[in-house]
Design an enzyme around this catalytic site. Structure first.
Site, short mmCIF file in Angstrom:
data_model
loop_
_atom_site.label_atom_id
_atom_site.label_comp_id
_atom_site.label_asym_id
_atom_site.label_seq_id
_atom_site.Cartn_x
_atom_site.Cartn_y
_atom_site.Cartn_z
N LYS A 97 -16.53 30.89 -43.75
CA LYS A 97 -17.99 30.84 -43.87
C LYS A 97 -18.51 30.76 -45.30
CE LYS A 97 -19.55 31.21 -39.53
NZ LYS A 97 -20.55 30.31 -38.91
N SER A 346 -9.57 30.12 -38.23
CA SER A 346 -10.86 30.17 -38.92
C SER A 346 -11.21 31.50 -39.57
CB SER A 346 -11.98 29.78 -37.94
OG SER A 346 -11.96 30.63 -36.80
#
Length: 446
Positions: A97, A346
């Site tokens: 992110k 991720s």
């Protein structure tokens, strides 16, 4: 907590093209002039996204950590492909992110930076925004649901952001963050439905293909659609022969629903252990980008996720969050062999209590832990019989509870509950069969 009762002022933030709509958004009609203009605007945004990914890579140099591909001999042998892991769980803040958040903020004007930024998140995006703001000297406010685990709240505060706990869920936190955005002029940093954010995430695709230009398939976890949108746009533009496949939990398959309905739709509810991708509805723009560039969306069960989490930990000594291992869980759904496959892991922000629960549940599912109960006659020697049989079958006792007061149906019997380490389901069947042969009825607890 202080309520915001400010009069709306001029909005200095750049509004994104779409705001969340109702339960189901209808497909645009080609004959609708407004829709056509919106489609044209999206086309321009997509073209800009693709062109800017190299620039985003330059902006992020020195900010993000390099995450070179890791070849997995285990997952390669298991599926008959050459499998590589893109370990974004090792990224700063423990997830990808930071890429999108930092690139978004790098494009803010001085005036916008002066007012600061605001976002809503209960996890990785919160930390990404907080760190990016800290690196740039920008004030950041993060609205998190009231029930957000303290470890995530403290991690976000540690990067210097102001944290406001508000609402019972993300939607309520989101609405409050948007109120702050409107009434204070702080720029709202959307977790996924923002082309600058997607551009930052797209740098992962550029890194993958630079390192492995012959990749045949890239598997990407899907939540709101920002990660796969950015990656797919880059990969399919520059390496069209490479397939990009999204992976969602069966209990939160919002992108698959959108694909099936040809529009972004809202799920009634989400049920999955992969809380990082538990999104009821993907963004409208994210859907349109994915529909154009993503080859396929596949789904996996929570059991698939749990098994994969355990295998990654056991075979590679890599800890990833449940949402992070979706791509690896999706390997079993590929009906191909001898392909070069890259799996984007991720994120890795998972607390130790969840890690412990995942390990124990995973071991139980794989037949490595077996808990059972038997009713024993309340006479001397019965416990020795059980212990002797377990010893003969080489089952190591973890826990034993010999309780004289649990069996209310038979006053002359006691209940014995035993937890043992086993070597798989065949081993469990051998133990149960042995107990049955000497007259005991076994009830499996888990």
């Amino acid at each position: 907590m202080e309520n915001l009762n400010l009069k709306p002022k001029e909005q200095y933030h750049r509004d994104f093209l779409f705001e969340p709509q109702g339960t189901v958004s209808q497909p645009m009609s080609p004959s609708d002039g407004k829709s056509s203009r919106l489609d044209s605007k999206i086309e321009d945004q997509i073209a800009k996204l693709i062109d800017e990914i190299p620039r985003a890579s330059d902006v992020l140099k020195g900010v993000i950590k390099e995450t070179p591909l890791i070849y997995s001999s285990f997952f390669s042998e298991e599926g008959g492909n050459q499998v590589y892991i893109k370990p974004e769980n090792l990224q700063r803040t423990g997830a990808f992110k930071i890429r999108g958040a930092y690139y978004k903020m790098s494009k803010l004007s001085e005036e916008e930076r002066h007012f600061g930024v605001v976002t809503a998140s209960a996890g990785n995006h919160a930390q990404g925004v907080a760190l990016a703001a800290s690196e740039m000297g920008i004030s950041a406010t993060v609205v998190m649901p009231s029930a957000t685990p303290l470890i995530k709240v403290n991690a976000t505060k540690a990067y210097g952001a102001e944290v406001i706990l508000f609402g019972d869920n993300f939607d309520e936190a989101y609405q409050y963050a948007k109120q702050i955005n409107t009434q204070t002029g702080r720029v709202f940093i959307h977790p996924f439905e923002d082309f600058d954010v997607m551009t930052g995430q797209g740098t992962i695709g550029a890194e993958i293909m630079s390192e492995l230009p012959g990749a045949d398939i890239v598997l990407v976890p899907v939540g709101g659609g920002g990660l796969i949108g950015g990656i797919a746009a880059y990969v399919k533009t520059h390496y069209p022969r490479c397939k990009v496949i999204g992976v969602e939990p069966e209990g939160a398959a919002s992108m698959k629903l959108a694909f099936n309905n040809s529009s972004s739709c809202k799920l009634d509810a989400v049920h999955t252990i992969a809380d990082g991708v538990a999104v009821k509805r993907v963004g409208d723009a994210n859907y349109k980008l994915a529909k154009r560039y993503v080859d396929e969306i596949i789904t996996v069960s929570d059991y698939d996720i749990m098994d994969t989490f355990l295998m990654l930990l056991e075979k590679h000594k890599i800890v990833a969050e449940n949402a992070g291992v979706l791509s690896l869980a999706g390997l079993k759904k590929l009906n191909v062999t001898d392909q070069q496959v890259v799996c984007v892991v991720s994120g890795g922000n998972i607390d130790v209590v969840t890690v412990s629960a995942m390990i124990n549940k995973g071991l139980t599912r794989r037949g490595r832990i077996f808990c059972f109960s038997v009713d024993l006659p309340d006479t001397p020697g019965q416990l020795v019989n059980i212990a002797q049989l377990l010893s003969e079958h080489k089952a190591n006792v973890i826990k034993l509870d010999h309780n004289q007061f649990m069996n209310f149906d038979r006053f002359s019997h006691v209940q014995l509950q035993v937890t043992v380490e086993t070597n798989g389901h065949d081993h469990i069947r051998e133990i149960v069969g042995g107990l049955n042969l000497i007259g005991y009825t076994v009830k499996q607890v888990y």
